[in-house]
Write an enzyme that holds these catalytic residues in place. Structure first.
Site, mmCIF file in Angstrom:
data_model
loop_
_atom_site.group_PDB
_atom_site.id
_atom_site.type_symbol
_atom_site.label_atom_id
_atom_site.label_comp_id
_atom_site.label_asym_id
_atom_site.label_seq_id
_atom_site.Cartn_x
_atom_site.Cartn_y
_atom_site.Cartn_z
ATOM 1 N N HIS A 190 0.937 3.075 -4.240
ATOM 2 C CA HIS A 190 0.817 4.277 -3.415
ATOM 3 C C HIS A 190 2.029 5.186 -3.621
ATOM 4 O O HIS A 190 1.897 6.396 -3.750
ATOM 5 C CB HIS A 190 0.700 3.880 -1.933
ATOM 6 C CG HIS A 190 -0.582 3.170 -1.617
ATOM 7 N ND1 HIS A 190 -1.486 3.633 -0.690
ATOM 8 C CD2 HIS A 190 -1.116 2.030 -2.097
ATOM 9 C CE1 HIS A 190 -2.527 2.814 -0.624
ATOM 10 N NE2 HIS A 190 -2.319 1.828 -1.469
ATOM 11 N N GLN B 186 5.552 0.827 -17.331
ATOM 12 C CA GLN B 186 4.130 0.765 -17.681
ATOM 13 C C GLN B 186 3.588 2.050 -18.287
ATOM 14 O O GLN B 186 2.797 2.012 -19.225
ATOM 15 C CB GLN B 186 3.282 0.372 -16.469
ATOM 16 C CG GLN B 186 1.789 0.232 -16.792
ATOM 17 C CD GLN B 186 1.030 -0.586 -15.796
ATOM 18 O OE1 GLN B 186 1.349 -1.770 -15.570
ATOM 19 N NE2 GLN B 186 0.043 0.012 -15.169
HETATM 20 C C1 UDX Z 1 -2.378 -1.998 -4.850
HETATM 21 C C2 UDX Z 1 -3.675 -2.820 -4.897
HETATM 22 O O1 UDX Z 1 -3.413 -4.091 -5.449
HETATM 23 C C3 UDX Z 1 -4.700 -2.085 -5.770
HETATM 24 O O2 UDX Z 1 -5.903 -2.861 -5.800
HETATM 25 C C4 UDX Z 1 -4.983 -0.723 -5.166
HETATM 26 O O3 UDX Z 1 -5.895 -0.016 -5.980
HETATM 27 C C5 UDX Z 1 -3.685 0.062 -5.012
HETATM 28 O O4 UDX Z 1 -2.707 -0.698 -4.258
HETATM 29 P P1 UDX Z 1 -1.040 -2.557 -7.153
HETATM 30 O O5 UDX Z 1 -1.444 -3.968 -7.082
HETATM 31 O O6 UDX Z 1 0.386 -2.230 -6.978
HETATM 32 O O7 UDX Z 1 -1.921 -1.664 -6.131
HETATM 33 O O8 UDX Z 1 -1.574 -2.069 -8.579
HETATM 34 P P2 UDX Z 1 -1.673 -0.619 -9.212
HETATM 35 O O9 UDX Z 1 -2.568 0.275 -8.390
HETATM 36 O O10 UDX Z 1 -2.082 -0.843 -10.590
HETATM 37 O O11 UDX Z 1 -0.201 -0.016 -9.143
HETATM 38 C C6 UDX Z 1 0.861 -0.650 -9.814
HETATM 39 C C7 UDX Z 1 1.860 0.427 -10.234
HETATM 40 O O12 UDX Z 1 3.050 -0.230 -10.689
HETATM 41 C C8 UDX Z 1 1.342 1.275 -11.395
HETATM 42 O O13 UDX Z 1 1.674 2.642 -11.180
HETATM 43 C C9 UDX Z 1 2.080 0.722 -12.614
HETATM 44 O O14 UDX Z 1 2.377 1.739 -13.582
HETATM 45 C C10 UDX Z 1 3.367 0.172 -12.019
HETATM 46 N N1 UDX Z 1 3.854 -1.008 -12.773
HETATM 47 C C11 UDX Z 1 3.208 -2.199 -12.656
HETATM 48 C C12 UDX Z 1 4.983 -0.845 -13.564
HETATM 49 O O15 UDX Z 1 5.522 0.257 -13.657
HETATM 50 N N2 UDX Z 1 5.449 -1.931 -14.242
HETATM 51 C C13 UDX Z 1 4.858 -3.159 -14.168
HETATM 52 O O16 UDX Z 1 5.345 -4.103 -14.811
HETATM 53 C C14 UDX Z 1 3.703 -3.305 -13.351
#
Ligand code: UDX
Length: 461
Positions: free
Chosen positions: A21, A336
């Protein structure tokens, strides 16, 4: 940032305290700043202390309280208890921030995460226009909308056919709607709470691309003033798959200090499998083992982001063995956006969190969908069946995991199988749609953003 003496248009954004978020809203704040506005983002102090906040660039970070500042872990509280505490403490913090800002830089618009409807109440008390910001895809929000409208009996016992949505089998629904309701009853309240008083807000912003989900957006527009503003990732990544240069003001995450980009630089185009399960999903130890052995057996280079909390779940010596041979790199956190934008990456094994999916779609990276929970199964359905940009790994329902053979099958299918050409064509198509949407200000998202700024601020550069 304009000097304090000048009066300037000021927008305040309040994200839900989660990596996904805050990334989405910080990127949107940078987009507003690029149009000449002053933008303030209000992460909680707990999140600021415990999460890798991307470089804020021109955006001001103004930490607020969630009631757990005294070192208590927000995670320790139940969802309801945490949200209640955040509503009390966050409302006070936001009141103070808006009063303080009412001097030279009146707040023209308060953009609040849809998971925090109470922030809209605070904005209205100050007479400030408010916008709810939905960080999940429109299709998922439409499922919740229909649940809220009583179109779906929860817990759901069989496949559903809902207006403006494809048929959704039980495996395609947000995970707590079929069986998880007993495990996670509070989560349903959290997602349905997004619609509390939604008719009172001035704008509903959705971090998606209209052209990716036109039917769903059109349906939601029949009820709310919806604007699509996604993808909020910096345009530099959309325009040039290998954005380089530390001077890139939108550089989302500092890649400096990370071995990932240098490691990718010396590998052939589209040869690497990048794996990440986001910041909150917690695959089981058995699932992590199956992914590890699947990556080893697939015979491809791989880059795997394994959060430090899960590092003991991969086989002992696995990182060293594959690091030594040059086949694989295991890191605890990756830049990422830079990784997905890198030409060497040819496949993204993802849990289908919305930000990761949106980033993968916007950068045209074919995917293997391995959803874990919440909205991820529905996003996985779209990845494979609606957008056609990847394959969804089949779960061994008895073992409740994806086996290593299935990881191998999916990676090979995406990278070299009979469907790989079609998948790559679709990935390129949806990437072009994202680029057109935010590109020159005439696309669906660019126009929405300029309209928003012109409506509430004195100028949009
Ligand atoms: C959470 C919920 O798990 C997801 O289902 C919902 O849609 C949004 O809230 P999250 O699990 O954090 O999200 O996953 P995601 O929505 O993919 O966000 C992760 C963020 O962290 C992405 O912006 C990604 O670019 C970043 N990230 C992740 C990194 O920068 N490095 C990493 O190693 C892993």
């Amino acid at each position: 940032m304009s000097p304090a003496s000048e009066s300037y248009d000021h927008v305040v954004l309040i994200p839900y305290p989660n990596q996904s978020h805050i990334n989405a809203m910080l990127q949107f704040a940078k987009r507003l700043a690029a149009h000449g506005l002053a933008a303030t983002l209000t992460p909680t102090r707990f999140l600021l202390a415990t999460t890798r906040i991307p470089s804020p660039g021109p955006v001001r970070l103004a930490p607020i309280s969630d009631g757990h500042d005294a070192g208590g872990s927000a995670e320790a509280a139940s969802v309801h208890a945490y949200l209640d505490s955040f509503e009390r403490a966050g409302s006070r913090s936001l009141d103070d921030l808006l009063l303080e800002a009412a001097g030279p830089s009146p707040v023209r618009l308060l953009i609040f995460d849809s998971f925090l409807p109470w922030a809209g109440d605070v904005g209205r008390r100050h007479g400030i226009p408010t916008a709810a910001f939905f960080t999940q895809c429109a299709a998922v929000n439409l499922v919740y909308f229909h649940v809220k409208a009583g179109m779906v009996e929860v817990p759901v016992r069989e496949a559903v056919e809902l207006p403006a949505l494809p048929r959704l089998e039980l495996r395609d629904l947000p995970s707590f709607l079929p069986e998880g309701i007993s495990i996670f009853p509070e989560f349903l309240d959290l997602v349905l709470n997004q619609f509390r008083d939604l008719e009172k807000v001035d704008e509903v912003l959705v971090n998606t691309v209209y052209e990716w989900e036109p039917q769903q957006i059109d349906w939601l527009r029949s009820a709310y003033p919806v604007k699509t503003v996604g993808p909020t990732i910096p345009y530099a990544y959309l325009d040039n798959r290998n954005p380089s240069g530390a001077n890139n003001v939108f550089r989302h995450l500092s890649a400096e200090g990370s071995p990932c980009v240098a490691w990718l630089d010396v590998r052939p185009a589209a040869s690497v499998v990048y794996v990440s399960f986001g910041s909150t999903a917690a695959p089981s130890p058995q699932q992590m083992l199956e992914v590890a052995f699947g990556l080893a057996d697939a015979g491809k280079h791989f880059l795997w982001a394994v959060r430090s909390s899960e590092a003991d779940m991969i086989p002992p010596g696995f990182a060293e063995e594959h690091g030594g041979s040059g086949r694989g790199l295991v890191v605890d956190w990756s830049p990422q956006l830079e990784v997905l934008a890198h030409d060497a990456v040819g496949c993204f094994v993802t849990h289908c969190g919305w930000n990761s999916t949106l980033e993968g779609m916007s950068l045209g990276v074919p995917m293997v969908a391995v959803p874990q929970w919440t909205d991820q199964p529905t996003v996985a359905k779209y990845v494979e069946d609606v957008w056609g940009v990847g394959v969804r790994a089949k779960r061994d329902e008895e073992a409740r995991l994806v086996r290593r053979e299935e990881v191998v099958r999916c990676v090979r299918e995406v990278m070299e199988g009979s469907r790989s050409d079609e998948i790559r064509r679709n990935a390129a198509k949806w990437r072009e749609a994202a680029k057109a949407a935010v590109g020159d200000g005439n696309g669906s998202s660019g126009k929405s953003t300029v309209e928003l700024i012109n409506k509430y601020c004195s100028k949009a550069e």
